[in-house]
Design an enzyme around this catalytic site. Structure first.
Site, PDB file in Angstrom:
ATOM      1  CD  GLU A 208      20.213  25.150  -1.503  1.00  0.00           C
ATOM      2  OE1 GLU A 208      20.686  24.206  -2.091  1.00  0.00           O
ATOM      3  OE2 GLU A 208      19.147  25.568  -1.844  1.00  0.00           O
ATOM      4  CE  LYS A 340      12.608  22.836  -2.280  1.00  0.00           C
ATOM      5  NZ  LYS A 340      12.570  23.968  -3.051  1.00  0.00           N
TER       6      LYS A 340
HETATM    7  P1  PGA Z   1      14.701  27.098  -2.097  1.00  0.00           P
HETATM    8  O1  PGA Z   1      15.658  26.474  -3.173  1.00  0.00           O
HETATM    9  O2  PGA Z   1      14.615  26.399  -0.717  1.00  0.00           O
HETATM   10  O3  PGA Z   1      15.274  28.511  -2.097  1.00  0.00           O
HETATM   11  O4  PGA Z   1      13.461  27.106  -2.823  1.00  0.00           O
HETATM   12  C1  PGA Z   1      15.846  25.174  -3.259  1.00  0.00           C
HETATM   13  C2  PGA Z   1      15.402  24.681  -4.472  1.00  0.00           C
HETATM   14  O5  PGA Z   1      15.001  25.403  -5.506  1.00  0.00           O
HETATM   15  O6  PGA Z   1      15.630  23.434  -4.989  1.00  0.00           O
HETATM   16 ZN    ZN Z   2      14.578  23.802  -7.168  1.00  0.00          ZN
END
Ligand code: PGA
Ligand code: ZN
Length: 439
Positions: A208, A340
């Site tokens: 990230e 998300k």
């Molecule tokens: P991931 O990580 O997109 O790999 O799930 C993001 C998070 O855990 O917030």
């Molecule tokens: Zn997370």
């Protein structure tokens, strides 16, 4: 056919920030408007989130998405053609019904989310309004610019498990503007990079965009973060605070937690105690997934102990699921939810989750995934839903910067949209400290 009726819909395979294949959907409307969106992908995924459909087999380590692409072209497109793109709820209901499984395993969450978001874009284009404005209308919210959570060090599944904690982040609730948050964060990010360089010349970035950790334990990362904040000319805990995503489901199993880096095995109580020491010793205002998703007892106990001091976010624990948020509210688990869109699979389900979370007094954080692209839909969602907070990873790599930059554009184009400042952190030690200082 009305101008906003869907006339064409198709998918193609494109590539994400890890070089993995993913699904892009393009929608055309009868009046000529178009919309396009790309599905992101997680690495530390909750077991109850929508299934990211992958082809399996040996090609691309089994990660190909041709089945999901075919599902859009052969199953979703014929069903959606003729529908009004402005009726997002109806479109999403149909996607859900076509799939018919609890985790969208038939069509694939990736096929569903790319379609749902592409329709959202097309509807905004048909209405000739910016995306955030269309989302605000759909959700009935007053748009605002969110408070960012920005990663400085990556860890966990995003950095070869080099440290156990997945995200070491900063928040700048004391900033006066969104732009100022980014300026201060940029100083901290570069200061952290300079400190890392002093310790080892070979520093890269994790999935990230945060610095790839070269630490002996998690505390060293926290100490270095403090140092970086100070080197950037800030007093930790004043304008700038720390936020962590423990992503504990990655190293927790049945109430036991394995800190690989230190070769330690902790019980649930010991894990809570360790996090408590960090909360006591560092200006931490927010912790995500402090305990594993299979350990509700731990999450509830942690919330009971620290919920009136810090924000406690459920990510793997709540997976953008309205029902899980309701259950958590009944149980007294977490006081914030990560939103998300690809965990739920559609825009409407994400909006519903945010609405019910807010009703139960939960804070909301719109979030990217570790596998991202140039798609900036979530910046508009955070603004249009008045979510309050936005988490898209670090302050490098264009798939991350695209989201921050899009917020700057929105701020420039619509001076009526106010920055939330530290408001989302009301009820935490930081907000109480601010009140004291004003007195
Ligand atoms: P991931 O990580 O997109 O790999 O799930 C993001 C998070 O855990 O917030
Ligand atoms: Zn997370």
């Amino acid at each position: 056919m009305s101008d906003s009726a869907i006339s064409e819909l198709s998918a193609r395979r494109v590539w994400d920030s890890r070089g993995n294949p993913t699904v892009e959907v393009e929608v055309k409307l009868a009046g000529g408007a178009m919309g396009r969106a790309i599905a992101p992908a997680g690495a530390s995924r909750g077991t109850r989130e929508a299934i990211d459909l992958r082809d399996g087999g040996s090609l691309l380590e089994g990660r190909n998405v041709m089945q999901a692409v075919t599902n859009v072209n052969a199953l979703i497109a014929p069903a959606l053609i003729g529908m009004d793109a402005c009726g997002q709820q109806d479109v999403d209901n149909l996607i859900k019904a076509l799939d018919g499984t609890p985790l969208k395993s038939k069509l694939g969450g990736n096929a569903a989310v790319a379609t749902s978001m592409a329709v959202l874009h097309a509807a905004a284009a048909a209405e000739q309004v910016p995306l955030w404005q269309h989302i605000a209308k759909l959700s009935g919210q007053k748009p605002s610019l969110p408070l960012p959570e920005i990663q400085i060090f990556g860890g966990g599944a995003h950095a070869g498990r080099r440290v156990d904690v997945q995200d070491f982040m900063v928040m700048v609730p004391g900033a006066e503007s969104f732009d100022e948050v980014l300026e201060i964060t940029s100083e901290i990010y570069r200061a952290a990079g300079a400190i890392m360089k002093q310790k080892s010349s070979n520093v890269g970035v994790a999935d990230e965009g945060g610095w790839w950790p070269v630490f002996d334990n998690n505390e060293q990362a926290l100490e270095t973060l403090l140092q970086a904040i100070e080197q950037a000319g800030e007093t930790p805990g004043d304008r700038v605070v720390i936020s962590l995503d423990i992503a504990a489901s990655e190293f927790g199993d049945n109430g036991r937690y394995r800190l690989a880096l230190e070769d330690r095995d902790l019980s649930r109580d010991e894990m809570i105690k360790l996090l408590g020491t960090w909360i006591d010793n560092y200006p931490i205002v927010s912790i995500e997934d402090p305990l594993a998703e299979d350990d509700p007892e731990g999450v509830i106990a942690f919330t009971q102990e620290f919920g009136d001091r810090i924000q406690i976010i459920g990510d793997d624990y709540l997976v953008t699921n309205e029902n899980l948020v309701s259950q958590a509210a009944d149980d007294g688990a977490c006081n914030a939810v990560l939103i998300k869109v690809n965990q739920s699979g559609t825009v409407s389900e994400s909006i519903a989750c945010l609405a019910s979370a807010r009703e139960r007094g939960y804070r909301c954080v719109v979030s990217a995934r570790s596998g991202e692209t140039e798609d900036v839909t979530i910046s508009h969602l955070a603004v249009g839903l008045d979510a309050g907070q936005l988490k898209v990873g670090s302050f490098s790599r264009s798939e991350r910067m695209a989201k921050w930059n899009e917020c700057l554009r929105i701020a420039d184009h619509a001076s009526s949209i106010c920055f939330v400042k530290g408001d989302p952190l009301a009820g935490t030690w930081w907000a109480r400290q601010q009140k004291e200082e004003i007195k």
